[in-house]
Write a protein that holds these residues in place. Structure first.
Motif, PDB file in Angstrom:
ATOM      1  N   VAL A 164       0.650  -1.241   0.445  1.00 49.65           N
ATOM      2  CA  VAL A 164      -0.164   0.126  -0.231  1.00 49.65           C
ATOM      3  C   VAL A 164       0.457   0.724   0.017  1.00 49.65           C
ATOM      4  O   VAL A 164       0.781   2.460  -0.804  1.00 49.65           O
ATOM      5  N   GLY A 165       1.959   1.040   0.860  1.00 54.88           N
ATOM      6  CA  GLY A 165       2.849   2.286   0.662  1.00 54.88           C
ATOM      7  C   GLY A 165       3.782   2.566  -0.421  1.00 54.88           C
ATOM      8  O   GLY A 165       3.579   3.646  -0.917  1.00 54.88           O
ATOM      9  N   GLU A 166       4.502   1.552  -1.297  1.00 49.22           N
ATOM     10  CA  GLU A 166       4.546   1.961  -2.528  1.00 49.22           C
ATOM     11  C   GLU A 166       3.483   2.405  -3.265  1.00 49.22           C
ATOM     12  O   GLU A 166       3.709   3.487  -4.577  1.00 49.22           O
ATOM     13  N   GLU A 167       2.345   1.735  -3.536  1.00 47.54           N
ATOM     14  CA  GLU A 167       1.279   2.727  -4.260  1.00 47.54           C
ATOM     15  C   GLU A 167       0.721   3.963  -4.153  1.00 47.54           C
ATOM     16  O   GLU A 167       0.672   4.738  -5.136  1.00 47.54           O
ATOM     17  N   PHE A 168       1.471   3.919  -2.652  1.00 45.09           N
ATOM     18  CA  PHE A 168       0.736   5.582  -2.529  1.00 45.09           C
ATOM     19  C   PHE A 168       1.938   6.302  -3.262  1.00 45.09           C
ATOM     20  O   PHE A 168       1.372   7.916  -4.115  1.00 45.09           O
ATOM     21  N   LYS A 169       3.233   5.986  -3.001  1.00 48.73           N
ATOM     22  CA  LYS A 169       4.389   6.463  -3.473  1.00 48.73           C
ATOM     23  C   LYS A 169       4.271   6.823  -4.782  1.00 48.73           C
ATOM     24  O   LYS A 169       4.582   7.695  -5.646  1.00 48.73           O
ATOM     25  N   LYS A 170       3.919   5.556  -6.020  1.00 47.61           N
ATOM     26  CA  LYS A 170       3.793   5.948  -7.887  1.00 47.61           C
ATOM     27  C   LYS A 170       2.589   7.013  -8.011  1.00 47.61           C
ATOM     28  O   LYS A 170       2.870   7.543  -8.500  1.00 47.61           O
ATOM     29  N   LEU A 171       1.681   7.489  -6.688  1.00 48.55           N
ATOM     30  CA  LEU A 171       0.310   7.986  -6.894  1.00 48.55           C
ATOM     31  C   LEU A 171       1.402   9.768  -6.563  1.00 48.55           C
ATOM     32  O   LEU A 171       0.320  10.870  -6.482  1.00 48.55           O
ATOM     33  N   ALA A 172       2.607   9.794  -5.809  1.00 52.24           N
ATOM     34  CA  ALA A 172       3.467  10.764  -5.989  1.00 52.24           C
ATOM     35  C   ALA A 172       2.299  11.226  -3.835  1.00 52.24           C
ATOM     36  O   ALA A 172       2.864  12.938  -4.553  1.00 52.24           O
ATOM     37  N   ILE A 173       2.028  10.901  -3.178  1.00 50.62           N
ATOM     38  CA  ILE A 173       1.167  11.679  -1.650  1.00 50.62           C
ATOM     39  C   ILE A 173       2.497  10.625  -1.098  1.00 50.62           C
ATOM     40  O   ILE A 173       2.912   9.517  -0.879  1.00 50.62           O
ATOM     41  N   GLY A 174       3.340  11.433  -0.321  1.00 48.09           N
ATOM     42  CA  GLY A 174       3.569  10.907   0.490  1.00 48.09           C
ATOM     43  C   GLY A 174       3.031  10.595   2.097  1.00 48.09           C
ATOM     44  O   GLY A 174       2.073  11.324   1.754  1.00 48.09           O
ATOM     45  N   PRO A 175       3.785   9.908   2.996  1.00 45.71           N
ATOM     46  CA  PRO A 175       3.386   9.410   4.381  1.00 45.71           C
ATOM     47  C   PRO A 175       2.961  10.766   4.809  1.00 45.71           C
ATOM     48  O   PRO A 175       1.523  10.014   6.060  1.00 45.71           O
ATOM     49  N   ASP A 176       3.102  12.583   4.432  1.00 47.90           N
ATOM     50  CA  ASP A 176       2.412  12.973   5.582  1.00 47.90           C
ATOM     51  C   ASP A 176       1.282  13.490   5.197  1.00 47.90           C
ATOM     52  O   ASP A 176       0.400  14.290   5.583  1.00 47.90           O
ATOM     53  N   GLU A 177       0.723  12.867   3.747  1.00 48.57           N
ATOM     54  CA  GLU A 177      -0.702  13.316   3.267  1.00 48.57           C
ATOM     55  C   GLU A 177      -1.664  12.499   3.649  1.00 48.57           C
ATOM     56  O   GLU A 177      -2.652  12.260   3.018  1.00 48.57           O
ATOM     57  N   ILE A 178      -1.156  11.290   4.399  1.00 49.16           N
ATOM     58  CA  ILE A 178      -1.835  10.382   4.901  1.00 49.16           C
ATOM     59  C   ILE A 178      -2.761  10.760   5.820  1.00 49.16           C
ATOM     60  O   ILE A 178      -1.970  10.400   6.801  1.00 49.16           O
ATOM     61  N   SER A 179      -3.983  10.020   6.217  1.00 48.77           N
ATOM     62  CA  SER A 179      -4.045   9.904   6.990  1.00 48.77           C
ATOM     63  C   SER A 179      -4.237   8.550   8.159  1.00 48.77           C
ATOM     64  O   SER A 179      -4.158   9.351   9.299  1.00 48.77           O
ATOM     65  N   LEU A 180      -3.861   7.750   7.885  1.00 46.65           N
ATOM     66  CA  LEU A 180      -3.142   6.702   9.011  1.00 46.65           C
ATOM     67  C   LEU A 180      -2.172   7.490   9.755  1.00 46.65           C
ATOM     68  O   LEU A 180      -1.342   7.626   9.238  1.00 46.65           O
TER      69      LEU A 180
END
Length: 296
Positions: A38-54
Motif C-alpha cells: 500500500v505504501g509503494e502504491e501511494f508513492k507511485k501516485l506521488a502521495i507522501g506519508p504526511d498526506e496519508i490520514s493513517l
C-alpha cells in the motif's frame, strides 16, 4: 471502542487507496507485507506519508522483523504494532504490542496460558529461549484447547514492560517450525536473513529465498531488489541486470551481503540482485518468502 470499522478485506489495492483517501481512517489492519504494498502504491501516485490520514498499523498473520516494520512505517507514516492470533484459538487478539513500546506482544493471560517448548522434544524451555509456542485456552467453552501446538517459533519474557504492563510478552515470530530451512546442517529462518539485510544500504526489503540441491549439497539463493536510486545510477534495463558481466558497485554489494549473512547466520548463500518492483508483492494475503526446489 466506539470506532467505525471499514471491512474491505484484502487485495484490490486501487480500491484500498481510494477508501483511505475518501474515508481518512487513522488505523490500518493487514499483513506487514501488504502494508508495504500500500505504501509503494501511494508513492507511485506521488502521495507522501504526511498526506496519508493513517497514524497506526495493526499488522500480523506472517513473520516479520523491525526491518519490515520500518519499511511499512516509512511508506505510510504510521506506528506499526504486531498482533498475533490463530483461527484455532480465536483469531487475531491473542496478543498485541503496546504502541508506546513496540517491543513484543502482550498475551491476554486472562484467557490463554502460554508455554514455549522444544520443537523436537516438546519439553518446556526456560524463559527467553526460542521454541514453539503452545497455548491453552482458559475461558473458551465451545472449543477448549489444551497445549495447542501453534508451530510458531518465538520466546516469552515475563519482565515488566516499559509502560508497566505485567502480562507475559512474546517476541516477534521468528518463523514456523515447518518453515525452517536446514542448509548444510544449519537451521535458518527467513527472518534471520531479513534482520541482516536491514543494515545494508542500496537494497529494498523485498526478497525471495530459492533452495536447490546440486548432487547432495543444498544451495541457497537470495533474490533481493536494488533500491531505485542505486538501480537508476546503473543506466541498464531491468531485463539486462542479470547479464551485466561485471559492475564494481554491484560486485561489492553482493560480497557484503554474502559476508554479512555468513558472519551472522552462519551459512553461505548466493545473492542475486534484482531490479526494483520485480519480486512478488503481497496482494493482501500472507506472502511466502521461500521457494524450495529440492524435491521438484
Amino acid at each position: 471502542l466506539g470506532v467505525t470499522v471499514v471491512p474491505v478485506s484484502g487485495g484490490m489495492t486501487e480500491r484500498q487507496l481510494m477508501l483511505i483517501q475518501d474515508l481518512k481512517p487513522e488505523v490500518i489492519a493487514c499483513t506487514p507485507s501488504y502494508a508495504q504494498t500500500v505504501g509503494e502504491e501511494f508513492k507511485k501516485l506521488a502521495i507522501g506519508p504526511d498526506e496519508i490520514s493513517l497514524k497506526y498499523g495493526i499488522l500480523g498473520a506472517e513473520p516479520w522483523t523491525d526491518a519490515i516494520r520500518k519499511s511499512a512505517e516509512d511508506g505510510l507514516g504510521i506506528k506499526a504494532t504486531n498482533i498475533y492470533g490463530l483461527s484455532e484459538i480465536m483469531g487475531p487478539g491473542v496478543s498485541n504490542e503496546a504502541v508506546e513500546e513496540q517491543d513484543g506482544s502482550y498475551i491476554w493471560e486472562d484467557h490463554f496460558y502460554p508455554e514455549i517448548v522444544d520443537p523436537d522434544t516438546g519439553e518446556p524451555l526456560p524463559e527467553g529461549e526460542d521454541g514453539v509456542l503452545v497455548l491453552t485456552t482458559l475461558t473458551k467453552e465451545a472449543l477448549p484447547l489444551i497445549r495447542y501446538w501453534t508451530g510458531d517459533i518465538c520466546s516469552i519474557t515475563r519482565e515488566v514492560g516499559l509502560t508497566g504492563r505485567t502480562h507475559a510478552r512474546m517476541s516477534m515470530i521468528r518463523g514456523r517450525n515447518d518453515d525452517m530451512l536446514i542448509i548444510r546442517g544449519v537451521n535458518v529462518f527467513p527472518t534471520q536473513i531479513e534482520a541482516v539485510l536491514n543494515d545494508i544500504d542500496d537494497i529494498e526489503m523485498h526478497y525471495m529465498l530459492i533452495v536447490t540441491r546440486e548432487g547432495t549439497m543444498d544451495e541457497l539463493e537470495l533474490q533481493i531488489e536494488l533500491s531505485e536510486p542505486t538501480f537508476n545510477n546503473l543506466n541498464i534495463s531491468p531485463e539486462n541486470i542479470a547479464s551485466v558481466p561485471t559492475e564494481p558497485k554491484l560486485d561489492d554489494l553482493k560480497a557484503r551481503i554474502k559476508q554479512r549473512v555468513k558472519d551472522t547466520v552462519g551459512i553461505n548463500l548466493n545473492p542475486t540482485l534484482m531490479a526494483p518492483k520485480t519480486i512478488e508483492r503481497s496482494a493482501g494475503g500472507k506472502l511466502r518468502r521461500i521457494t524450495d526446489k529440492r524435491n521438484s
